[in-house]
Design a protein around this motif. Structure first.
Motif, PDB file in Angstrom:
ATOM      1  N   GLN A 271      -4.577   2.889   2.642  1.00  0.00           N
ATOM      2  CA  GLN A 271      -5.626   3.879   2.382  1.00  0.00           C
ATOM      3  C   GLN A 271      -6.811   3.244   1.669  1.00  0.00           C
ATOM      4  O   GLN A 271      -7.974   3.479   2.019  1.00  0.00           O
ATOM      5  CB  GLN A 271      -5.055   5.030   1.554  1.00  0.00           C
ATOM      6  N   LYS A 272      -6.514   2.417   0.672  1.00  0.00           N
ATOM      7  CA  LYS A 272      -7.562   1.728  -0.084  1.00  0.00           C
ATOM      8  C   LYS A 272      -8.277   0.690   0.781  1.00  0.00           C
ATOM      9  O   LYS A 272      -9.516   0.546   0.713  1.00  0.00           O
ATOM     10  CB  LYS A 272      -6.948   1.065  -1.315  1.00  0.00           C
ATOM     11  N   ILE A 273      -7.529  -0.025   1.606  1.00  0.00           N
ATOM     12  CA  ILE A 273      -8.128  -1.038   2.477  1.00  0.00           C
ATOM     13  C   ILE A 273      -9.098  -0.395   3.460  1.00  0.00           C
ATOM     14  O   ILE A 273     -10.228  -0.858   3.642  1.00  0.00           O
ATOM     15  CB  ILE A 273      -7.025  -1.812   3.233  1.00  0.00           C
ATOM     16  N   LEU A 274      -8.661   0.672   4.101  1.00  0.00           N
ATOM     17  CA  LEU A 274      -9.516   1.343   5.080  1.00  0.00           C
ATOM     18  C   LEU A 274     -10.724   1.985   4.416  1.00  0.00           C
ATOM     19  O   LEU A 274     -11.826   1.995   4.983  1.00  0.00           O
ATOM     20  CB  LEU A 274      -8.704   2.403   5.829  1.00  0.00           C
ATOM     21  N   TRP A 275     -10.520   2.529   3.211  1.00  0.00           N
ATOM     22  CA  TRP A 275     -11.629   3.150   2.482  1.00  0.00           C
ATOM     23  C   TRP A 275     -12.704   2.116   2.156  1.00  0.00           C
ATOM     24  O   TRP A 275     -13.895   2.421   2.169  1.00  0.00           O
ATOM     25  CB  TRP A 275     -11.105   3.798   1.213  1.00  0.00           C
ATOM     26  N   THR A 276     -12.276   0.885   1.904  1.00  0.00           N
ATOM     27  CA  THR A 276     -13.215  -0.178   1.539  1.00  0.00           C
ATOM     28  C   THR A 276     -13.953  -0.739   2.748  1.00  0.00           C
ATOM     29  O   THR A 276     -15.182  -0.922   2.710  1.00  0.00           O
ATOM     30  CB  THR A 276     -12.469  -1.330   0.822  1.00  0.00           C
TER      31      THR A 276
END
Length: 323
Positions: A271-276
């Motif tokens: 989730q954090k990777i895609l958000w970034t």
């Protein structure tokens, strides 16, 4: 018979895990997310109590086993999440010193993201042990459940470090599962009581429709004191669904249910990777792309990333999950 019993419990846990992932994609909250929040985390407490056999453990043996299975994995995954978040924050332009300080300061209040749940499950089980061991009178046990609900409701809106304020609700569902263990592990229970369980299940959705909200254990929000009862009804209803033949034998759902400990942190990392890296492009493409298309993209990549994480850890790093 034992395999069938474990199968439906794994399916129930998988449905709860799917609900957790979907719940984290829905913003702002709506009637669907409110209903999911009513039962997804309670299901993990309930099934843990349902599976616990007091005759198999002494207190110290249980303590050692659960430290290995719950506390150590929560530490390993918290470190992994923290490293990933640190690197992604630095990539996004945050000063590395600031990022490290923010990361360390957050540990004063709790573990990163959803990892708060695992130590609370551990504490709930350890505190429930003497109650299960020494109190056999069902009236007294039910009285304890009521007291736990009242105490938890009194803590509504009060946030404690490491979410210790949620232990009471955790114990409520854990003890409820263990109290119903003898009946609910019987294969005929769901056949004999399916109409009643179905009615209870429908009542939970009616409750959500006509109330202003349900519950958010992490946010320490409870609409009213009856929400604990309706949450329990929802858990029982999902367990009924998990016993449907074609659902209980689903290889995919059983696979998910056996690996929830890995999926919990893995879905947070992706989730954090895609958000970034990806989310900024969807913002540029407009409201529909950001609020609809991006969520489908997230769910797609979350499935792939969680699968790869499960396979890698089960083959190369079983120590991370206490095996």
């Amino acid at each position: 018979m034992q395999k069938e019993r474990l199968a439906f419990i794994d399916v129930a846990k998988s449905l709860a895990m799917i609900a957790v992932v979907i719940g984290h994609t829905i913003s702002p909250k709506n009637i669907i997310s409110e209903w999911l929040y009513l039962w997804h985390l309670p299901m993990f407490f309930f099934t843990a109590g349902l599976c616990f056999n007091i005759n198999k453990y002494q207190f110290l043996s249980l303590l050692k086993r659960r430290i290995k299975q719950l506390i150590l994995p929560s530490i390993y995954f918290s470190i992994l999440i923290s490293i990933c978040f640190l690197l992604l924050n630095i990539y996004s332009g945050e000063e590395w010193i600031t990022s490290i300080c923010n990361l360390l300061s957050n540990y004063k209040y709790g573990l990163p993201g959803v990892m708060w749940f695992i130590p609370i499950l551990f504490i709930s089980e350890i505190l429930s042990f003497p109650i299960i061991r020494y109190i056999k009178d069902k009236i007294i046990l039910i009285s304890i459940l009521v007291i736990l609900c009242v105490i938890q409701y009194m803590f509504k809106g009060i946030k404690m470090p490491y979410d210790l304020n949620t232990v009471f609700v955790g114990m409520f569902f854990y003890l409820s599962g263990n109290l119903l263990r003898k009946n609910m592990l019987e294969p005929t229970f769901y056949i004999k009581n399916r109409n009643y369980l179905l009615i209870l299940f429908i009542l939970t959705y009616i409750y959500i429709i006509f109330s202003d909200g349900s519950m958010d254990i992490h946010g320490n929000y409870y609409h009213d004191i009856t929400v604990f009862v309706f949450s329990l009804f929802a858990v029982l209803g999902v367990l009924l669904i998990s016993n449907i033949r074609y659902i209980s034998t689903s290889k995919i759902l059983n696979y998910i249910g056996r690996n929830t400990l890995i999926i919990l942190p893995a879905h947070l990392i992706i989730q954090k990777i895609l958000w970034t890296f990806i989310h900024p492009y969807f913002i540029e493409w407009g409201h529909f792309a950001e609020n609809v298309l991006y969520k489908f993209v997230y769910l797609f990549f979350a499935c792939i990333f969680c699968y790869l994480s499960i396979e890698f850890i089960n083959r190369k790093a079983k120590w991370m999950i206490g095996k």
